[in-house]
Design a protein around this motif. Structure first.
Motif: not given
Length: 253
Positions: A157-159, A104-107, A180-182, A145-151
């Motif tokens: 969706p994070l906001i 349940n984790v991601g980049r 952090s990229t996005k 719980t959630d993960s948000f791909d910032m690459w």
């Protein structure tokens, strides 16, 4: 006369032999009793003394913390991801809530939301009588719980996720690969409002772990950040893993 004296002498010898045998038996019995007493007393002493050389099970605290948390606090331990290979881990109250093993984790940025408000029993009863759900749920309950791909993902969706966090919620965040990229200013400001100090300095492939809360009035003491630097990186292209543990106070509503 001579016969009589011989009989008397033989009786005396027999009596002496009997007395000697009795004394010898008594002596041996006493010695044996003394040995048994010493042995039993020795056992009692050994059992009462602490075993320094033996195997003693060490005291284990929740999530493997070095010491127990005081009442009214949540024990937590977390680690950032390792390069782009091993995902982050988040443990709360001796329960692993996010990890690669749990899948349940991601980049990017990994987030766990925990109800941090301690609701009095009478308040829960009132909500139940009026057939209403408690807005915060059970104290210590994992809300989401959630993960948000910032690459390669999108920051929208994070906001949206950050804006929907209820008041009194404990937020636990850990980076994996690139967090952090996005990220844009709006997302960074929302995370800063949760008590983060380093979110505005978070850069490409930095490692970062953070515990804050919705409605926090000060900056959180639970945050670590390490920059991605070719001079100090432990892995090729990534810094070393960050680990953090502590005791988060519950909030009384």
């Amino acid at each position: 006369m001579v016969v009589t004296m011989m009989v008397r002498a033989g009786g005396i010898l027999k009596l002496a032999a009997i007395i000697f045998a009795f004394l010898l038996a008594a002596y041996l019995a006493f010695q044996l009793l003394e040995v048994k007493m010493d042995f039993k007393l020795g056992n009692v002493i050994v059992k009462s003394l602490p075993m320094h050389g033996g195997s003693i099970t060490p005291v284990r605290h929740k999530c493997g913390l070095s010491k127990a948390c005081p009442d009214g606090h949540f024990a937590f331990k977390m680690a950032s991801g390792a390069a782009s290979v091993v995902g982050p881990k988040i443990c709360l109250e001796d329960k692993l809530i996010m990890s690669g093993v749990k899948n349940n984790v991601g980049r990017g940025i990994n987030i766990a939301l925990v109800n941090g408000i301690k609701v009095p029993f009478y308040a829960t009863c009132v909500l139940s009588i009026h057939n209403k759900m408690s807005p915060v749920g059970k104290t210590g309950e994992i809300n989401k719980t959630d993960s948000f791909d910032m690459w390669a993902g999108n920051v929208a969706p994070l906001i949206q996720f950050l804006k929907g966090i209820p008041e009194g919620t404990i937020t636990m965040m850990a980076s994996f690969d690139d967090p952090s990229t996005k990220l844009n200013d709006e997302a960074r400001n929302l995370i800063a409002d949760l008590g983060s100090t380093n979110i505005n300095n978070l850069g490409f492939r930095d490692n970062w772990v953070f515990v804050g809360g919705k409605g926090i009035k000060t900056k959180s003491p639970f945050e670590q950040h390490i920059k991605n630097s070719a001079d100090t990186n432990k892995y090729e292209g990534w810094p070393e893993v960050l680990e953090m543990e502590g005791c988060v106070p519950q909030r009384t509503n």
